[in-house]
Design a protein around this motif. Sequence first.
Motif, PDB file in Angstrom:
ATOM      1  N   ASP A  85     -36.890  18.868 -64.482  1.00  0.00           N
ATOM      2  CA  ASP A  85     -37.521  17.459 -64.084  1.00  0.00           C
ATOM      3  C   ASP A  85     -36.699  16.640 -64.604  1.00  0.00           C
ATOM      4  OD1 ASP A  85     -38.942  15.449 -63.920  1.00  0.00           O
ATOM      5  OD2 ASP A  85     -40.757  16.326 -64.607  1.00  0.00           O
ATOM      6  N   LEU A  86     -35.700  16.227 -63.525  1.00  0.00           N
ATOM      7  CA  LEU A  86     -34.724  15.216 -64.142  1.00  0.00           C
ATOM      8  C   LEU A  86     -35.127  13.983 -64.714  1.00  0.00           C
ATOM      9  CD1 LEU A  86     -31.562  15.808 -61.631  1.00  0.00           C
ATOM     10  CD2 LEU A  86     -31.840  16.193 -64.348  1.00  0.00           C
ATOM     11  N   ALA A 126     -37.858  13.353 -66.037  1.00  0.00           N
ATOM     12  CA  ALA A 126     -38.576  13.439 -67.407  1.00  0.00           C
ATOM     13  C   ALA A 126     -37.540  13.936 -68.590  1.00  0.00           C
ATOM     14  CB  ALA A 126     -39.697  14.406 -67.411  1.00  0.00           C
ATOM     15  N   GLY A 127     -36.605  14.472 -67.852  1.00  0.00           N
ATOM     16  CA  GLY A 127     -35.480  15.166 -68.873  1.00  0.00           C
ATOM     17  C   GLY A 127     -35.945  16.378 -69.458  1.00  0.00           C
ATOM     18  N   GLU A 128     -36.386  17.315 -68.932  1.00  0.00           N
ATOM     19  CA  GLU A 128     -37.030  18.239 -69.158  1.00  0.00           C
ATOM     20  C   GLU A 128     -36.733  19.627 -68.393  1.00  0.00           C
ATOM     21  OE1 GLU A 128     -41.146  16.167 -70.978  1.00  0.00           O
ATOM     22  OE2 GLU A 128     -41.244  17.531 -69.179  1.00  0.00           O
ATOM     23  N   ALA A 129     -36.617  20.713 -68.930  1.00  0.00           N
ATOM     24  CA  ALA A 129     -36.477  21.950 -68.266  1.00  0.00           C
ATOM     25  C   ALA A 129     -37.577  22.870 -68.695  1.00  0.00           C
ATOM     26  CB  ALA A 129     -35.264  22.818 -68.585  1.00  0.00           C
ATOM     27  N   HIS A 130     -38.510  23.245 -67.439  1.00  0.00           N
ATOM     28  CA  HIS A 130     -39.809  24.002 -67.736  1.00  0.00           C
ATOM     29  C   HIS A 130     -39.412  25.612 -67.620  1.00  0.00           C
ATOM     30  CE1 HIS A 130     -42.839  20.992 -67.061  1.00  0.00           C
ATOM     31  NE2 HIS A 130     -41.831  20.151 -66.765  1.00  0.00           N
ATOM     32  N   VAL A 131     -39.249  26.409 -68.666  1.00  0.00           N
ATOM     33  CA  VAL A 131     -38.983  27.915 -68.334  1.00  0.00           C
ATOM     34  C   VAL A 131     -39.747  28.884 -68.872  1.00  0.00           C
ATOM     35  CG1 VAL A 131     -36.455  26.957 -69.219  1.00  0.00           C
ATOM     36  CG2 VAL A 131     -37.958  27.725 -70.939  1.00  0.00           C
ATOM     37  N   ILE A 136     -41.507  23.880 -72.528  1.00  0.00           N
ATOM     38  CA  ILE A 136     -40.710  22.650 -71.998  1.00  0.00           C
ATOM     39  C   ILE A 136     -39.957  22.213 -73.119  1.00  0.00           C
ATOM     40  CG2 ILE A 136     -41.143  20.359 -71.351  1.00  0.00           C
ATOM     41  CD1 ILE A 136     -43.949  21.005 -70.495  1.00  0.00           C
ATOM     42  N   VAL A 137     -38.491  22.077 -72.859  1.00  0.00           N
ATOM     43  CA  VAL A 137     -37.522  22.027 -73.531  1.00  0.00           C
ATOM     44  C   VAL A 137     -36.810  20.679 -73.100  1.00  0.00           C
ATOM     45  CG1 VAL A 137     -36.920  24.159 -74.567  1.00  0.00           C
ATOM     46  CG2 VAL A 137     -35.747  23.499 -72.408  1.00  0.00           C
ATOM     47  N   PRO A 138     -36.357  19.736 -73.865  1.00  0.00           N
ATOM     48  CA  PRO A 138     -35.916  18.451 -73.401  1.00  0.00           C
ATOM     49  C   PRO A 138     -34.134  18.860 -73.069  1.00  0.00           C
ATOM     50  CG  PRO A 138     -35.781  18.635 -76.040  1.00  0.00           C
ATOM     51  CD  PRO A 138     -36.701  19.712 -75.414  1.00  0.00           C
ATOM     52  N   MET A 139     -33.901  17.886 -72.202  1.00  0.00           N
ATOM     53  CA  MET A 139     -32.516  17.841 -71.826  1.00  0.00           C
ATOM     54  C   MET A 139     -31.732  16.979 -72.124  1.00  0.00           C
ATOM     55  SD  MET A 139     -32.512  19.634 -67.873  1.00  0.00           S
ATOM     56  CE  MET A 139     -33.366  17.910 -67.149  1.00  0.00           C
ATOM     57  N   ARG A 181     -28.289  16.109 -68.232  1.00  0.00           N
ATOM     58  CA  ARG A 181     -28.641  15.386 -67.117  1.00  0.00           C
ATOM     59  C   ARG A 181     -27.738  14.914 -66.265  1.00  0.00           C
ATOM     60  NH1 ARG A 181     -33.299  11.494 -69.494  1.00  0.00           N
ATOM     61  NH2 ARG A 181     -33.664  11.089 -67.143  1.00  0.00           N
ATOM     62  N   ARG A 182     -26.695  14.500 -66.643  1.00  0.00           N
ATOM     63  CA  ARG A 182     -25.470  13.872 -65.772  1.00  0.00           C
ATOM     64  C   ARG A 182     -25.070  15.215 -65.268  1.00  0.00           C
ATOM     65  NH1 ARG A 182     -24.400  10.700 -70.499  1.00  0.00           N
ATOM     66  NH2 ARG A 182     -22.853  12.277 -71.009  1.00  0.00           N
ATOM     67  N   ALA A 183     -24.685  16.395 -65.777  1.00  0.00           N
ATOM     68  CA  ALA A 183     -24.151  17.413 -65.014  1.00  0.00           C
ATOM     69  C   ALA A 183     -24.899  17.844 -64.055  1.00  0.00           C
ATOM     70  CB  ALA A 183     -23.535  18.454 -66.162  1.00  0.00           C
ATOM     71  N   LEU A 184     -26.185  17.952 -64.416  1.00  0.00           N
ATOM     72  CA  LEU A 184     -27.177  18.517 -63.237  1.00  0.00           C
ATOM     73  C   LEU A 184     -27.040  17.604 -62.201  1.00  0.00           C
ATOM     74  CD1 LEU A 184     -29.943  19.826 -65.574  1.00  0.00           C
ATOM     75  CD2 LEU A 184     -28.595  21.314 -63.950  1.00  0.00           C
ATOM     76  N   GLN A 185     -27.012  16.408 -62.350  1.00  0.00           N
ATOM     77  CA  GLN A 185     -27.183  15.489 -61.180  1.00  0.00           C
ATOM     78  C   GLN A 185     -25.982  15.585 -60.267  1.00  0.00           C
ATOM     79  OE1 GLN A 185     -27.703  11.769 -63.396  1.00  0.00           O
ATOM     80  NE2 GLN A 185     -30.050  11.695 -63.120  1.00  0.00           N
ATOM     81  N   ALA A 186     -25.155  15.595 -61.025  1.00  0.00           N
ATOM     82  CA  ALA A 186     -23.576  15.959 -60.171  1.00  0.00           C
ATOM     83  C   ALA A 186     -23.882  17.200 -59.550  1.00  0.00           C
ATOM     84  CB  ALA A 186     -22.383  15.932 -61.064  1.00  0.00           C
TER      85      ALA A 186
END
Length: 330
Positions: free
Chosen positions: A193-194, A196-201, A210-213, A218-223
Amino acid sequence: MSAARPLSEPDLIHRHLEHLRVQRRLAERTLAMYAEAFARLQRACEAQRIGLTQVQAHHVRGWVGQLHGQGLGPRSIAIALSAWRGLYRWLAQEHLVATNPAEGIRAPKAPKPLPKALTVDQAVALAEAQPKPEVMVARAATAAAARRMETEGPWLSARDHAMVELMYGSGLRSAELLGLDVHPGPGAHGWIDLQAGEAHVLGKGSKRRIVPMGAAARRALQAWLQVRASLVAPQDSALFLSRLGRRITAAQWRKRLQQLALDAGLTQHVHPHMLRHSFASHLLQSSGDLRAVQELLGHAHIGTTQVYTRLDHQHLARVYDAAHPRAKRK
């Protein structure tokens, strides 16, 4: 007709070893280790001035303590105890002893090896390593592979960068990382969830967390998502893909990370779980909050997380040795 002469203790041990070799078909190396264990047992009996069939449980406990005190490792002691238990089990079958004095006695626990973690500088170097496409092409074995890498280079670099940043930045297990989908869904093991800045694993024991990113992840994932959109159909769910457009496997990721470590100038062997160890160690060094690290890692028991306090202590010891004027040793 005279009665048969009772077997001597060396004869009993020899017969038992033959039983292990012929009936149990133990390997030669195992037989050699057992023979050494029986030699230790005989020496201990002689020191106590007791016979092999007179040994009691308190004798065995004392001998285990002595072996440990003499520096014998837990694994070697466990092998000796296994050999002794088998011997007395066999002696009981031969009606030569009534009880097994080694039954239920355990070797000292072997210390768990510390997980290997990167230093902060090494982890940052790995996260920021961006292999140049021309270097990748030069590594190609064939002209066809070189042509493929010329087009693959940018997207592969974007994917790898996002994977390293997310794994180190959020402390994910390799299976959790590779199981992520782009969006939540009925069959999704995890998703990001970009906004919210979270990864649901989905972690061990099918437990979700749920862990924060971090901002870098977040920038690397957006790219990566921008690049990914041009590679696959919208209905494809896997977040991280292989060259064939399928979900990347653990073996592929492990091999790729080793290459990334070389590109970053790291000399040691780097495996995916090392990024999780580095996340936990560096976070604990900075915060000292063991409970928070436990929650972020998804550990069911605090004892599992406490291994990182030992890593933190090692870090503090190195700082002390390097900085304190009274710590320097000749």
